[in-house]
Design an enzyme around this catalytic site. Structure first.
Site, mmCIF file in Angstrom:
data_model
loop_
_atom_site.group_PDB
_atom_site.id
_atom_site.type_symbol
_atom_site.label_atom_id
_atom_site.label_comp_id
_atom_site.label_asym_id
_atom_site.label_seq_id
_atom_site.Cartn_x
_atom_site.Cartn_y
_atom_site.Cartn_z
ATOM 1 N NE ARG A 145 13.037 26.277 56.518
ATOM 2 C CZ ARG A 145 12.736 27.449 55.935
ATOM 3 N NH1 ARG A 145 11.579 28.009 56.111
ATOM 4 N NH2 ARG A 145 13.612 28.037 55.175
ATOM 5 N NE ARG A 164 16.532 35.827 50.007
ATOM 6 C CZ ARG A 164 16.045 34.672 50.472
ATOM 7 N NH1 ARG A 164 14.869 34.225 50.046
ATOM 8 N NH2 ARG A 164 16.721 33.977 51.347
ATOM 9 C CE LYS A 192 10.795 28.062 51.072
ATOM 10 N NZ LYS A 192 12.206 28.152 50.601
ATOM 11 N NE ARG A 224 19.126 30.357 54.790
ATOM 12 C CZ ARG A 224 19.042 31.299 53.844
ATOM 13 N NH1 ARG A 224 20.101 32.031 53.534
ATOM 14 N NH2 ARG A 224 17.911 31.495 53.222
ATOM 15 N NE ARG A 271 16.376 36.105 54.431
ATOM 16 C CZ ARG A 271 15.635 35.024 54.225
ATOM 17 N NH1 ARG A 271 14.537 35.107 53.497
ATOM 18 N NH2 ARG A 271 15.979 33.866 54.741
HETATM 19 P P1 ADP Z 1 12.655 31.458 49.005
HETATM 20 O O1 ADP Z 1 11.472 32.131 49.659
HETATM 21 O O2 ADP Z 1 12.345 30.064 48.539
HETATM 22 O O3 ADP Z 1 13.888 31.507 49.855
HETATM 23 P P2 ADP Z 1 12.690 33.788 47.214
HETATM 24 O O4 ADP Z 1 11.322 33.861 46.676
HETATM 25 O O5 ADP Z 1 13.084 34.748 48.281
HETATM 26 O O6 ADP Z 1 13.003 32.279 47.699
HETATM 27 O O7 ADP Z 1 13.706 33.903 45.975
HETATM 28 C C1 ADP Z 1 15.125 33.901 46.165
HETATM 29 C C2 ADP Z 1 15.755 34.888 45.180
HETATM 30 O O8 ADP Z 1 15.629 34.369 43.848
HETATM 31 C C3 ADP Z 1 15.114 36.267 45.151
HETATM 32 O O9 ADP Z 1 16.122 37.237 44.973
HETATM 33 C C4 ADP Z 1 14.182 36.228 43.942
HETATM 34 O O10 ADP Z 1 14.045 37.522 43.338
HETATM 35 C C5 ADP Z 1 14.924 35.273 43.012
HETATM 36 N N1 ADP Z 1 14.019 34.456 42.189
HETATM 37 C C6 ADP Z 1 12.830 33.914 42.545
HETATM 38 N N2 ADP Z 1 12.299 33.196 41.517
HETATM 39 C C7 ADP Z 1 13.203 33.280 40.507
HETATM 40 C C8 ADP Z 1 13.243 32.766 39.159
HETATM 41 N N3 ADP Z 1 12.248 32.004 38.669
HETATM 42 N N4 ADP Z 1 14.328 33.056 38.406
HETATM 43 C C9 ADP Z 1 15.333 33.831 38.900
HETATM 44 N N5 ADP Z 1 15.361 34.346 40.139
HETATM 45 C C10 ADP Z 1 14.298 34.084 40.936
HETATM 46 P P1 ADP Z 2 14.519 30.640 53.103
HETATM 47 O O1 ADP Z 2 14.822 31.740 52.176
HETATM 48 O O2 ADP Z 2 15.733 29.920 53.624
HETATM 49 O O3 ADP Z 2 13.494 29.698 52.637
HETATM 50 P P2 ADP Z 2 12.946 31.685 55.378
HETATM 51 O O4 ADP Z 2 12.709 33.134 55.297
HETATM 52 O O5 ADP Z 2 11.815 30.764 55.149
HETATM 53 O O6 ADP Z 2 14.174 31.394 54.430
HETATM 54 O O7 ADP Z 2 13.576 31.316 56.791
HETATM 55 C C1 ADP Z 2 14.674 32.022 57.329
HETATM 56 C C2 ADP Z 2 15.114 31.373 58.628
HETATM 57 O O8 ADP Z 2 14.040 31.399 59.577
HETATM 58 C C3 ADP Z 2 15.476 29.889 58.515
HETATM 59 O O9 ADP Z 2 16.816 29.685 58.100
HETATM 60 C C4 ADP Z 2 15.244 29.429 59.965
HETATM 61 O O10 ADP Z 2 16.289 29.837 60.822
HETATM 62 C C5 ADP Z 2 13.992 30.213 60.340
HETATM 63 N N1 ADP Z 2 12.768 29.453 60.001
HETATM 64 C C6 ADP Z 2 11.803 29.804 59.102
HETATM 65 N N2 ADP Z 2 10.837 28.881 59.056
HETATM 66 C C7 ADP Z 2 11.185 27.907 59.935
HETATM 67 C C8 ADP Z 2 10.614 26.666 60.326
HETATM 68 N N3 ADP Z 2 9.457 26.220 59.805
HETATM 69 N N4 ADP Z 2 11.266 25.934 61.264
HETATM 70 C C9 ADP Z 2 12.407 26.355 61.811
HETATM 71 N N5 ADP Z 2 13.018 27.505 61.470
HETATM 72 C C10 ADP Z 2 12.415 28.285 60.547
#
Ligand code: ADP
Ligand code: ADP
Length: 217
Positions: free
Chosen positions: A88, A127, A13, A171, A160
């Site tokens: 969420r 990541r 995302k 999670r 992280r």
């Molecule tokens: P989210 O915000 O949904 O938690 P991230 O954008 O942080 O996900 O991506 C999670 C990890 O996966 C990061 O280390 C990112 O570089 C990697 N990643 C994202 N998209 C891809 C993809 N299409 N293929 C492989 N790795 C990816």
């Molecule tokens: P992810 O890579 O899991 O998609 P985020 O960076 O979006 O991670 O979120 C990290 C953490 O921040 C979540 O595990 C939760 O604890 C908190 N968080 C983020 N967005 C929300 C939300 N909309 N509602 C509740 N908790 C949230």
């Protein structure tokens, strides 16, 4: 356009949100980023949020909704936005619908990034995030040219705290229990579009933008 990105932790995302927000010329609003900024500044909101984040749990709805309400009231969000990581839970989705209705508007589209659990675990475990500019990297799938140093801005990368194996499992459970129901929630509103989020980052971006175009974005 008023767009929401939904998908499990690690679906990509944050990575896709940057490209999509630039394409749509709207601000990217990531609740995870806002919480992490509060944690690192030691604000009261950060102190509270951290307890949940470290345990891999969602921050309570009330706290999260109030934070988003304030953010959406800022002028840059008046003509459109991309929400990454919010809503969420179904109560958060209800609150968002109500908040937008009070402003005389509504969401246009909810995009679901579809990836299976094994891939999500591979993505989360490798990541790395830049401390300077926030760019998201991956040790294997999107490595920097020098270990631990951002190619874009030269600052250091960090892992992280919640990307540890035990917390990842928690999670994913939270996602299945509390967030996955949003797929039906927005499906029933006819606002849901799902895209295959596997394969190279650029391929996913192309799929996302193609899907947006077919909805006028
Ligand atoms: P989210 O915000 O949904 O938690 P991230 O954008 O942080 O996900 O991506 C999670 C990890 O996966 C990061 O280390 C990112 O570089 C990697 N990643 C994202 N998209 C891809 C993809 N299409 N293929 C492989 N790795 C990816
Ligand atoms: P992810 O890579 O899991 O998609 P985020 O960076 O979006 O991670 O979120 C990290 C953490 O921040 C979540 O595990 C939760 O604890 C908190 N968080 C983020 N967005 C929300 C939300 N909309 N509602 C509740 N908790 C949230």
């Amino acid at each position: 356009m008023r767009l929401v990105l939904v998908g499990p932790p690690g679906a990509g995302k944050g990575t896709q949100a940057e490209f999509i927000a630039a394409h749509l010329a709207v601000p990217k609003i990531s609740t995870g980023d806002i919480f992490r900024a509060n944690v690192s500044q030691g604000t009261p909101l950060g102190v509270e949020a951290r307890r949940y984040m470290d345990a891999g749990q969602l921050v309570p709805d009330e706290v999260t909704i109030n934070m988003v309400r304030e953010r959406l009231a800022e002028p840059d969000a008046s003509d459109g936005f991309l929400l990454d990581g919010f809503p969420r839970t179904v109560p958060q989705a209800n609150a968002l619908d109500k908040l937008l209705a009070d402003l005389g508007t509504a969401l246009d589209l909810v995009m679901e990034l579809v990836v299976d659990d094994d891939e999500v675990i591979r993505r989360l475990s490798g990541r790395r995030t830049c401390r300077g500019c926030g760019k998201i990297w991956h040790v294997e799938f999107d490595p920097t040219s020098r270990d631990g140093v951002c190619d874009r801005c030269g600052a250091q990368l960090f892992q992280r705290d919640d990307d540890k194996a035990e917390t990842i499992a928690r999670r994913l459970e939270e996602y299945a229990e509390k967030t996955a129901p949003l797929v039906d929630y927005y499906g029933a509103q006819n606002k849901l579009v799902g895209i295959d989020a596997t394969g190279p980052v650029e391929d996913v971006t192309v799929r996302a933008i193609d899907a947006l175009r077919s909805y006028g974005g």
